[in-house]
Design a protein around this motif. Structure first.
Motif, PDB file in Angstrom:
ATOM      1  N   ILE A 129       0.885  -1.171   0.000  1.00 53.28           N
ATOM      2  CA  ILE A 129       0.000   0.000   0.000  1.00 53.28           C
ATOM      3  C   ILE A 129       0.921   1.218   0.000  1.00 53.28           C
ATOM      4  CG2 ILE A 129      -1.643   1.342   1.371  1.00 53.28           C
ATOM      5  CD1 ILE A 129      -2.828  -1.237   2.391  1.00 53.28           C
ATOM      6  N   PRO A 130       0.672   2.198  -0.877  1.00 53.50           N
ATOM      7  CA  PRO A 130       1.562   3.374  -0.926  1.00 53.50           C
ATOM      8  C   PRO A 130       1.397   4.264   0.301  1.00 53.50           C
ATOM      9  CG  PRO A 130      -0.281   3.640  -2.439  1.00 53.50           C
ATOM     10  CD  PRO A 130      -0.397   2.256  -1.883  1.00 53.50           C
ATOM     11  N   SER A 131       2.454   4.974   0.615  1.00 52.04           N
ATOM     12  CA  SER A 131       2.389   5.943   1.708  1.00 52.04           C
ATOM     13  C   SER A 131       3.353   7.080   1.402  1.00 52.04           C
ATOM     14  CB  SER A 131       2.768   5.286   3.046  1.00 52.04           C
ATOM     15  OG  SER A 131       4.139   4.935   3.056  1.00 52.04           O
ATOM     16  N   ALA A 132       3.109   8.206   2.054  1.00 49.13           N
ATOM     17  CA  ALA A 132       3.996   9.363   1.914  1.00 49.13           C
ATOM     18  C   ALA A 132       5.043   9.278   3.017  1.00 49.13           C
ATOM     19  CB  ALA A 132       3.191  10.651   2.002  1.00 49.13           C
ATOM     20  N   LYS A 133       6.116   8.543   2.734  1.00 55.10           N
ATOM     21  CA  LYS A 133       7.149   8.297   3.749  1.00 55.10           C
ATOM     22  C   LYS A 133       7.929   9.567   4.053  1.00 55.10           C
ATOM     23  CE  LYS A 133       8.064   3.540   2.340  1.00 55.10           C
ATOM     24  NZ  LYS A 133       9.044   2.605   1.778  1.00 55.10           N
ATOM     25  N   VAL A 134       8.204   9.760   5.337  1.00 57.80           N
ATOM     26  CA  VAL A 134       9.051  10.894   5.726  1.00 57.80           C
ATOM     27  C   VAL A 134      10.299  10.428   6.471  1.00 57.80           C
ATOM     28  CG1 VAL A 134       7.118  12.525   5.794  1.00 57.80           C
ATOM     29  CG2 VAL A 134       7.794  11.324   7.883  1.00 57.80           C
ATOM     30  N   TYR A 135      10.327   9.182   6.920  1.00 52.84           N
ATOM     31  CA  TYR A 135      11.494   8.661   7.652  1.00 52.84           C
ATOM     32  C   TYR A 135      11.473   7.139   7.561  1.00 52.84           C
ATOM     33  CZ  TYR A 135      14.644   7.305  11.400  1.00 52.84           C
ATOM     34  OH  TYR A 135      15.664   6.738  12.102  1.00 52.84           O
ATOM     35  N   GLU A 136      12.658   6.561   7.475  1.00 54.34           N
ATOM     36  CA  GLU A 136      12.760   5.095   7.499  1.00 54.34           C
ATOM     37  C   GLU A 136      14.133   4.695   7.996  1.00 54.34           C
ATOM     38  OE1 GLU A 136      12.102   3.240   3.684  1.00 54.34           O
ATOM     39  OE2 GLU A 136      11.871   1.257   4.613  1.00 54.34           O
ATOM     40  N   ASP A 137      14.163   3.702   8.882  1.00 52.36           N
ATOM     41  CA  ASP A 137      15.425   3.035   9.204  1.00 52.36           C
ATOM     42  C   ASP A 137      15.132   1.544   9.284  1.00 52.36           C
ATOM     43  OD1 ASP A 137      14.575   2.390  11.875  1.00 52.36           O
ATOM     44  OD2 ASP A 137      15.341   4.304  12.630  1.00 52.36           O
ATOM     45  N   ASP A 138      16.044   0.762   9.846  1.00 57.23           N
ATOM     46  CA  ASP A 138      15.848  -0.686   9.802  1.00 57.23           C
ATOM     47  C   ASP A 138      14.680  -1.165  10.657  1.00 57.23           C
ATOM     48  OD1 ASP A 138      17.303   0.115  12.017  1.00 57.23           O
ATOM     49  OD2 ASP A 138      18.465  -1.732  12.132  1.00 57.23           O
ATOM     50  N   GLU A 139      14.274  -0.374  11.645  1.00 52.97           N
ATOM     51  CA  GLU A 139      13.213  -0.815  12.557  1.00 52.97           C
ATOM     52  C   GLU A 139      11.961   0.047  12.527  1.00 52.97           C
ATOM     53  OE1 GLU A 139      15.188  -2.706  16.482  1.00 52.97           O
ATOM     54  OE2 GLU A 139      15.515  -0.544  16.268  1.00 52.97           O
ATOM     55  N   ILE A 140      12.065   1.257  12.012  1.00 50.35           N
ATOM     56  CA  ILE A 140      11.006   2.260  12.141  1.00 50.35           C
ATOM     57  C   ILE A 140      10.657   2.844  10.779  1.00 50.35           C
ATOM     58  CG2 ILE A 140      10.462   4.556  13.090  1.00 50.35           C
ATOM     59  CD1 ILE A 140      12.313   3.832  15.468  1.00 50.35           C
ATOM     60  N   LEU A 141       9.350   3.081  10.574  1.00 51.04           N
ATOM     61  CA  LEU A 141       8.880   3.792   9.379  1.00 51.04           C
ATOM     62  C   LEU A 141       7.968   4.926   9.840  1.00 51.04           C
ATOM     63  CD1 LEU A 141       8.658   3.738   6.211  1.00 51.04           C
ATOM     64  CD2 LEU A 141       6.576   2.379   6.529  1.00 51.04           C
ATOM     65  N   ALA A 142       8.030   6.062   9.158  1.00 53.82           N
ATOM     66  CA  ALA A 142       7.116   7.170   9.447  1.00 53.82           C
ATOM     67  C   ALA A 142       6.565   7.695   8.135  1.00 53.82           C
ATOM     68  CB  ALA A 142       7.832   8.278  10.207  1.00 53.82           C
ATOM     69  N   PHE A 143       5.267   7.996   8.145  1.00 53.50           N
ATOM     70  CA  PHE A 143       4.605   8.480   6.931  1.00 53.50           C
ATOM     71  C   PHE A 143       3.488   9.421   7.333  1.00 53.50           C
ATOM     72  CE2 PHE A 143       3.061   4.328   8.269  1.00 53.50           C
ATOM     73  CZ  PHE A 143       1.690   4.497   8.348  1.00 53.50           C
ATOM     74  N   LYS A 144       3.060  10.244   6.359  1.00 53.47           N
ATOM     75  CA  LYS A 144       2.022  11.230   6.650  1.00 53.47           C
ATOM     76  C   LYS A 144       0.668  10.545   6.823  1.00 53.47           C
ATOM     77  CE  LYS A 144       4.404  15.015   4.368  1.00 53.47           C
ATOM     78  NZ  LYS A 144       4.389  16.083   3.367  1.00 53.47           N
ATOM     79  N   ASP A 145      -0.080  11.005   7.815  1.00 56.00           N
ATOM     80  CA  ASP A 145      -1.435  10.482   8.000  1.00 56.00           C
ATOM     81  C   ASP A 145      -2.282  10.840   6.786  1.00 56.00           C
ATOM     82  OD1 ASP A 145      -3.213   9.605  10.770  1.00 56.00           O
ATOM     83  OD2 ASP A 145      -4.312  10.316   9.015  1.00 56.00           O
ATOM     84  N   ILE A 146      -3.076   9.886   6.328  1.00 48.37           N
ATOM     85  CA  ILE A 146      -3.874  10.083   5.117  1.00 48.37           C
ATOM     86  C   ILE A 146      -4.993  11.100   5.344  1.00 48.37           C
ATOM     87  CG2 ILE A 146      -5.629   8.284   5.495  1.00 48.37           C
ATOM     88  CD1 ILE A 146      -5.004   7.365   2.575  1.00 48.37           C
ATOM     89  N   SER A 147      -5.348  11.314   6.599  1.00 42.75           N
ATOM     90  CA  SER A 147      -6.420  12.248   6.937  1.00 42.75           C
ATOM     91  C   SER A 147      -5.917  13.198   8.023  1.00 42.75           C
ATOM     92  CB  SER A 147      -7.644  11.458   7.407  1.00 42.75           C
ATOM     93  OG  SER A 147      -8.685  12.319   7.753  1.00 42.75           O
TER      94      SER A 147
END
Ligand code: AMP
Ligand code: ZN
Length: 116
Positions: free
Chosen positions: A14-32
């Motif tokens: 599922i696509p997301s607007a990623k703003v940060y990623e490392d080996d354990e953590i992902l961050a993306f913009k809330d869709i709403s």
């Protein structure tokens, strides 16, 4: 978890607007987004909620908060922000994969949010 929407985001299904990623953590913009800055910080491995973490998860949870601070600054909320972790039925958690909401922006977010 094959039917977990956030695991699918981690897997790129599922696509997301990623703003940060490392080996354990992902961050993306809330869709709403509830505020000009609204980012979700999640563990890449499936953890259902804050109610299911163990003492062994403590260092990792601390790292998630450290990353949240970094992201808030980078995303346009350098003068402060709010973190929210909705947990379980009473916390009205809708997506059963642990996530930290970062909400903020240039202006104060207002009184405690009723629902984001
Ligand atoms: P919660 O009620 O704490 O479980 O919040 C779940 C959040 O996930 C909500 O703020 C939704 O807007 C957000 N959300 C749901 N699906 C997606 C998605 N595909 N991409 C980004 N955010 C999502
Ligand atoms: Zn998951």
């Amino acid at each position: 978890m094959s039917d977990c929407i956030f695991c699918k985001i981690v897997d790129g299904k599922i696509p997301s607007a990623k703003v940060y990623e490392d080996d354990e953590i992902l961050a993306f913009k809330d869709i709403s987004p509830a505020r000009p800055v609204h980012v979700l910080v999640i563990p890449k491995r499936h953890i259902t909620s804050l109610a299911t973490v163990t003492p062994e998860d403590a260092p990792f949870l601390g790292r998630m908060l450290t990353v949240a601070n970094q992201i808030a600054t980078e995303q346009g909320s350098p003068d402060g922000f709010r973190v929210i972790i909705n947990t379980g039925r009473v916390g009205q958690q809708e997506v059963p994969h642990l996530h930290i909401h970062i909400v903020g922006g240039p202006d104060p977010v207002g009184p405690m949010l009723k629902r984001i």
